[in-house]
Design an enzyme around this catalytic site. Structure first.
Site, PDB file in Angstrom:
ATOM      1  CD  GLU A  84      -3.000  -0.859   0.146  1.00 40.22           C
ATOM      2  OE1 GLU A  84      -3.249   0.309  -0.231  1.00 40.22           O
ATOM      3  OE2 GLU A  84      -3.576  -1.857  -0.322  1.00 40.22           O
ATOM      4  CB  SER A  85       2.325   2.955  -2.583  1.00 40.13           C
ATOM      5  OG  SER A  85       1.343   3.301  -3.538  1.00 40.13           O
ATOM      6  CB  THR A 125       9.876   4.858   0.594  1.00 34.97           C
ATOM      7  OG1 THR A 125       9.693   6.265   0.592  1.00 34.97           O
ATOM      8  CG2 THR A 125       9.344   4.333   1.919  1.00 34.97           C
ATOM      9  CG  ASP A 126      12.601   9.568   0.061  1.00 35.58           C
ATOM     10  OD1 ASP A 126      11.422   9.159   0.155  1.00 35.58           O
ATOM     11  OD2 ASP A 126      12.904  10.591  -0.588  1.00 35.58           O
ATOM     12  CD  GLU A 127       6.967   9.083   1.590  1.00 36.43           C
ATOM     13  OE1 GLU A 127       6.097   9.068   2.470  1.00 36.43           O
ATOM     14  OE2 GLU A 127       6.720   9.238   0.382  1.00 36.43           O
ATOM     15  CE1 TYR A 150       4.347   3.466   1.391  1.00 34.06           C
ATOM     16  CE2 TYR A 150       5.347   5.636   1.653  1.00 34.06           C
ATOM     17  CZ  TYR A 150       5.291   4.405   1.023  1.00 34.06           C
ATOM     18  OH  TYR A 150       6.185   4.105   0.004  1.00 34.06           O
ATOM     19  CE  LYS A 154       7.915   0.433   1.312  1.00 34.07           C
ATOM     20  NZ  LYS A 154       7.698  -0.691   0.367  1.00 34.07           N
ATOM     21  CG  HIS A 276       2.610  17.530   4.198  1.00 32.52           C
ATOM     22  ND1 HIS A 276       1.983  18.480   3.443  1.00 32.52           N
ATOM     23  CD2 HIS A 276       3.347  16.790   3.331  1.00 32.52           C
ATOM     24  CE1 HIS A 276       2.326  18.336   2.180  1.00 32.52           C
ATOM     25  NE2 HIS A 276       3.160  17.316   2.096  1.00 32.52           N
TER      26      HIS A 276
HETATM   27  P1  NAD Z   1       1.510   1.254  -6.422  1.00 35.98           P
HETATM   28  O1  NAD Z   1       0.535   1.557  -5.337  1.00 35.98           O
HETATM   29  O2  NAD Z   1       1.350   1.911  -7.759  1.00 35.98           O
HETATM   30  O3  NAD Z   1       1.520  -0.332  -6.700  1.00 35.98           O
HETATM   31  C1  NAD Z   1       1.488  -1.260  -5.670  1.00 35.98           C
HETATM   32  C2  NAD Z   1       1.127  -2.621  -6.290  1.00 35.98           C
HETATM   33  O4  NAD Z   1       1.135  -3.591  -5.239  1.00 35.98           O
HETATM   34  C3  NAD Z   1      -0.266  -2.656  -6.931  1.00 35.98           C
HETATM   35  O5  NAD Z   1      -0.202  -3.279  -8.184  1.00 35.98           O
HETATM   36  C4  NAD Z   1      -1.082  -3.478  -5.944  1.00 35.98           C
HETATM   37  O6  NAD Z   1      -2.146  -4.204  -6.575  1.00 35.98           O
HETATM   38  C5  NAD Z   1      -0.036  -4.401  -5.355  1.00 35.98           C
HETATM   39  N1  NAD Z   1      -0.386  -4.882  -4.024  1.00 35.98           N
HETATM   40  C6  NAD Z   1      -0.869  -4.166  -2.968  1.00 35.98           C
HETATM   41  N2  NAD Z   1      -1.098  -4.982  -1.922  1.00 35.98           N
HETATM   42  C7  NAD Z   1      -0.728  -6.230  -2.299  1.00 35.98           C
HETATM   43  C8  NAD Z   1      -0.704  -7.482  -1.655  1.00 35.98           C
HETATM   44  N3  NAD Z   1      -1.134  -7.623  -0.383  1.00 35.98           N
HETATM   45  N4  NAD Z   1      -0.246  -8.557  -2.337  1.00 35.98           N
HETATM   46  C9  NAD Z   1       0.178  -8.437  -3.632  1.00 35.98           C
HETATM   47  N5  NAD Z   1       0.154  -7.263  -4.300  1.00 35.98           N
HETATM   48  C10 NAD Z   1      -0.283  -6.175  -3.640  1.00 35.98           C
HETATM   49  O7  NAD Z   1       2.931   1.545  -5.801  1.00 35.98           O
HETATM   50  P2  NAD Z   1       4.267   2.080  -6.502  1.00 35.98           P
HETATM   51  O8  NAD Z   1       4.244   3.554  -6.506  1.00 35.98           O
HETATM   52  O9  NAD Z   1       4.485   1.343  -7.757  1.00 35.98           O
HETATM   53  O10 NAD Z   1       5.336   1.639  -5.421  1.00 35.98           O
HETATM   54  C11 NAD Z   1       5.972   0.362  -5.491  1.00 35.98           C
HETATM   55  C12 NAD Z   1       6.907   0.210  -4.310  1.00 35.98           C
HETATM   56  O11 NAD Z   1       7.866   1.258  -4.313  1.00 35.98           O
HETATM   57  C13 NAD Z   1       6.203   0.290  -2.958  1.00 35.98           C
HETATM   58  O12 NAD Z   1       6.782  -0.676  -2.102  1.00 35.98           O
HETATM   59  C14 NAD Z   1       6.489   1.694  -2.460  1.00 35.98           C
HETATM   60  O13 NAD Z   1       6.536   1.738  -1.061  1.00 35.98           O
HETATM   61  C15 NAD Z   1       7.863   1.943  -3.070  1.00 35.98           C
HETATM   62  N6  NAD Z   1       8.173   3.369  -3.359  1.00 35.98           N
HETATM   63  C16 NAD Z   1       7.368   4.105  -4.175  1.00 35.98           C
HETATM   64  C17 NAD Z   1       7.715   5.425  -4.452  1.00 35.98           C
HETATM   65  C18 NAD Z   1       6.897   6.275  -5.385  1.00 35.98           C
HETATM   66  O14 NAD Z   1       7.262   7.450  -5.602  1.00 35.98           O
HETATM   67  N7  NAD Z   1       5.837   5.789  -6.010  1.00 35.98           N
HETATM   68  C19 NAD Z   1       8.842   5.990  -3.884  1.00 35.98           C
HETATM   69  C20 NAD Z   1       9.629   5.200  -3.036  1.00 35.98           C
HETATM   70  C21 NAD Z   1       9.276   3.886  -2.805  1.00 35.98           C
HETATM   71  P1  TYD Z   2       2.361  12.167  -3.095  1.00 40.24           P
HETATM   72  O1  TYD Z   2       2.371  12.063  -4.578  1.00 40.24           O
HETATM   73  O2  TYD Z   2       1.144  11.665  -2.354  1.00 40.24           O
HETATM   74  O3  TYD Z   2       3.688  11.460  -2.572  1.00 40.24           O
HETATM   75  P2  TYD Z   2       4.333  11.442  -1.061  1.00 40.24           P
HETATM   76  O4  TYD Z   2       3.330  11.916  -0.091  1.00 40.24           O
HETATM   77  O5  TYD Z   2       4.633   9.972  -0.889  1.00 40.24           O
HETATM   78  O6  TYD Z   2       5.560  12.298  -1.151  1.00 40.24           O
HETATM   79  O7  TYD Z   2       2.569  13.677  -2.691  1.00 40.24           O
HETATM   80  C1  TYD Z   2       3.713  14.417  -3.108  1.00 40.24           C
HETATM   81  C2  TYD Z   2       3.638  15.772  -2.445  1.00 40.24           C
HETATM   82  O8  TYD Z   2       2.505  16.478  -2.991  1.00 40.24           O
HETATM   83  C3  TYD Z   2       3.391  15.727  -0.951  1.00 40.24           C
HETATM   84  O9  TYD Z   2       4.111  16.798  -0.332  1.00 40.24           O
HETATM   85  C4  TYD Z   2       1.892  15.958  -0.798  1.00 40.24           C
HETATM   86  C5  TYD Z   2       1.576  16.863  -1.976  1.00 40.24           C
HETATM   87  N1  TYD Z   2       0.218  16.707  -2.561  1.00 40.24           N
HETATM   88  C6  TYD Z   2      -0.574  17.851  -2.746  1.00 40.24           C
HETATM   89  O10 TYD Z   2      -0.182  18.989  -2.421  1.00 40.24           O
HETATM   90  N2  TYD Z   2      -1.813  17.688  -3.292  1.00 40.24           N
HETATM   91  C7  TYD Z   2      -2.290  16.463  -3.663  1.00 40.24           C
HETATM   92  O11 TYD Z   2      -3.463  16.374  -4.146  1.00 40.24           O
HETATM   93  C8  TYD Z   2      -1.467  15.311  -3.476  1.00 40.24           C
HETATM   94  C9  TYD Z   2      -1.942  13.953  -3.870  1.00 40.24           C
HETATM   95  C10 TYD Z   2      -0.208  15.489  -2.926  1.00 40.24           C
END
Ligand code: NAD
Ligand code: TYD
Length: 339
Positions: A84-85, A125-127, A150, A154, A276
Site C-alpha cells: 500500500e503506497s 522509500t526515503d520516507e 505508510y 515501510k 506532512h
Molecule cells: P503502487 O501503489 O502503484 O503499486 C502497488 C502494487 O502492489 C499494486 O499493483 C497493488 O495491486 C499491489 N499490491 C498491494 N497490496 C498487495 C498485496 N497484499 N499482495 C500483492 N500485491 C499487492 O505503488 P508504486 O508507486 O508502484 O510503489 C511500489 C513500491 O515502491 C512500494 O513498495 C512503495 O513503497 C515503493 N516506493 C514508491 C515510491 C513512489 O514514488 N511511487 C517511492 C519510493 C518507494
Molecule cells: P504524493 O504524490 O502523495 O507522494 P508522497 O506523499 O509519498 O511524497 O505527494 C507528493 C507531495 O505532494 C506531498 O508533499 C503531498 C503533496 N500533494 C498535494 O499537495 N496535493 C495532492 O493532491 C497530493 C496527492 C499530494
C-alpha cells in the site's frame, strides 16, 4: 534466472517488469499482484503473450499461496514492490498498510529463507528517514524516523528484512528511493493528479503552503538502480536512490500548468495533510560510486515526456477514473474485484 516480482501491476513494478523483459530476454519473470485498486493489468497488456512472462493474481499476505508458489517455481531472485503506497490512505486506513507492508513482507522473507533464494530485494522509500529541515540529505546511515503510518509500515518491513539477513543469513538488499514520476503513475499521486486535473480544467488541490519539497526521480532511472543492486549490490546493504531534483510542490504544479498552457487560477490551497513531511532529499553517492549508477533523465526532459505520455494515453487514465480498468481484470480472470 527466474525472478519473482511482487506488485508488478502497480506503477513502479510494471515499469520494472517491462525494463527487465527488454533487458534480459532469457530471464523468466513471474509477476504476482493482488490487483488492489492500484494494480492495473491494462498497463501490462502488451506483455501478455511473452513466453518468459507470467502473471499470477495473489496476495503476499497469503502464506499458503506464497509457500506453494515458491516450492513450484524455484525462484532465483525476489523483488518486492507489493505495498500500500499512498500516504493519504494510510492516514484514514492504517490497518491494511501494516498487513501488506509488514506482514506481507514477512511472509515473503520466510518463503525466501526456506527456498534458498539467491537474493531478496526490498523496494523501500526515503520516507522511512522522516523529514529534513532546509539543509542536509538522507544517507544510508540516517536514523529511521517515519512520520506517517505508510512510512512507519515501510520502516517496519525494512527492519524485518535486515533481521532475516543478520539472523538467518538470507541474502538481501534494501533500496530507498525518492518520489518517482513517469508513465503509468496512478492518478491519486501529485504529478498524475495535477496533469489530469489541469487537462480537464479542474481545480488543483495543493496541500498547506505548497512549499514541501520532494526529490523527483524518473521511474526508469529507478528501474536501472534496482537492476544494478539486484545483480551487484553487496549482501546486506542498503542503497539510497535519488535524482537530485528537489522541487517544491507549487513549482511542480506551476510547471505542469505552464507546459499545458493552463491558468494558475486553477490552483487551490487546501488543508494540509496531517504529519506532512517538509522536505526529502537523497544522497545517492553510495549507489553512484559503488555500482556506477547514473540517472539518464534530467527533471526537465523527464517531466515533459511524462506530461506528453498522459496526453497520448488518455484512455489508460480515463479507464482508471471511470473504474473500467477493473472490468478488464474481470474479463481476464472472471473475478468481481472489491474497490
Ligand atoms: P503502487 O501503489 O502503484 O503499486 C502497488 C502494487 O502492489 C499494486 O499493483 C497493488 O495491486 C499491489 N499490491 C498491494 N497490496 C498487495 C498485496 N497484499 N499482495 C500483492 N500485491 C499487492 O505503488 P508504486 O508507486 O508502484 O510503489 C511500489 C513500491 O515502491 C512500494 O513498495 C512503495 O513503497 C515503493 N516506493 C514508491 C515510491 C513512489 O514514488 N511511487 C517511492 C519510493 C518507494
Ligand atoms: P504524493 O504524490 O502523495 O507522494 P508522497 O506523499 O509519498 O511524497 O505527494 C507528493 C507531495 O505532494 C506531498 O508533499 C503531498 C503533496 N500533494 C498535494 O499537495 N496535493 C495532492 O493532491 C497530493 C496527492 C499530494
Amino acid at each position: 534466472m527466474k525472478l519473482l516480482i511482487t506488485g508488478g501491476a502497480g506503477f513502479i513494478g510494471s515499469n520494472f517488469v517491462r525494463y527487465m523483459i527488454n533487458k534480459y530476454p532469457s530471464y523468466q519473470i513471474v509477476n504476482l499482484d493482488a490487483l488492489t485498486y492500484a494494480g492495473n493489468l491494462e498497463t501490462l497488456k502488451d506483455l501478455e503473450m511473452n513466453k518468459n512472462y507470467k502473471f499470477l493474481k495473489g496476495d503476499i499476505t497469503d502464506r499458503t499461496l506464497i509457500n506453494k508458489l515458491f516450492e513450484n517455481e524455484k525462484f532465483d531472485y525476489v523483488v518486492n514492490f507489493a505495498a500500500e503506497s499512498h500516504v493519504d490512505r494510510s492516514i484514514t486506513e492504517p490497518n491494511i498498510f501494516v498487513a501488506t507492508n509488514i506482514q506481507g513482507t514477512q511472509v515473503l522473507l520466510d518463503a525466501s529463507k526456506d527456498n534458498n533464494i539467491k537474493k531478496y530485494l526490498q523496494v523501500s522509500t526515503d520516507e522511512v528517514y522522516g523529514t529534513l529541515g532546509e539543509e542536509g540529505y538522507f544517507s544510508e546511515t540516517t536514523s529511521l524516523a517515519p512520520n506517517s503510518p505508510y512510512s512507519a509500515s515501510k520502516a517496519g518491513a525494512d527492519m524485518l528484512v535486515r533481521s532475516y539477513n543478520e539472523t538467518f543469513g538470507l541474502p538481501i538488499n534494501i533500496t530507498r528511493c525518492s518520489n518517482n514520476y513517469g508513465p503509468y503513475h496512478f492518478p491519486e499521486k501529485l504529478i498524475p493528479l495535477m496533469v489530469i486535473n489541469a487537462m480537464k480544467e479542474k481545480n488543483l488541490p495543493v496541500y498547506g503552503d505548497g512549499l514541501n519539497i520532494r526529490d523527483w526521480l524518473h521511474v526508469e532511472d529507478h528501474c536501472q538502480a534496482i537492476d544494478l543492486v539486484l545483480h551487484k549490490g553487496r549482501n546486506g546493504e542498503v542503497y539510497n536512490v535519488g535524482g537530485n531534483n528537489e522541487r517544491t510542490n507549487i513549482e511542480i504544479v506551476k510547471t505542469i500548468l505552464n507546459y499545458l498552457n493552463k491558468s494558475e487560477s486553477l490552483i487551490r490551497f487546501v488543508t494540509d495533510r496531517p504529519g506532512h513531511d517538509r522536505r526529502y532529499a537523497i544522497d545517492a553517492t553510495k549507489l553512484r560510486e559503488e555500482l556506477g549508477w547514473e540517472p539518464k533523465y534530467t527533471f526537465e526532459t523527464g517531466i515533459k515526456e511524462t506530461i506528453k505520455w498522459y496526453q497520448d494515453n488518455q484512455q489508460w487514465w480515463e479507464n482508471i477514473i471511470s473504474g473500467n480498468y477493473q472490468e478488464y481484470f474481470e474479463k481476464q480472470y472472471g473475478l468481481r474485484l472489491e474497490v
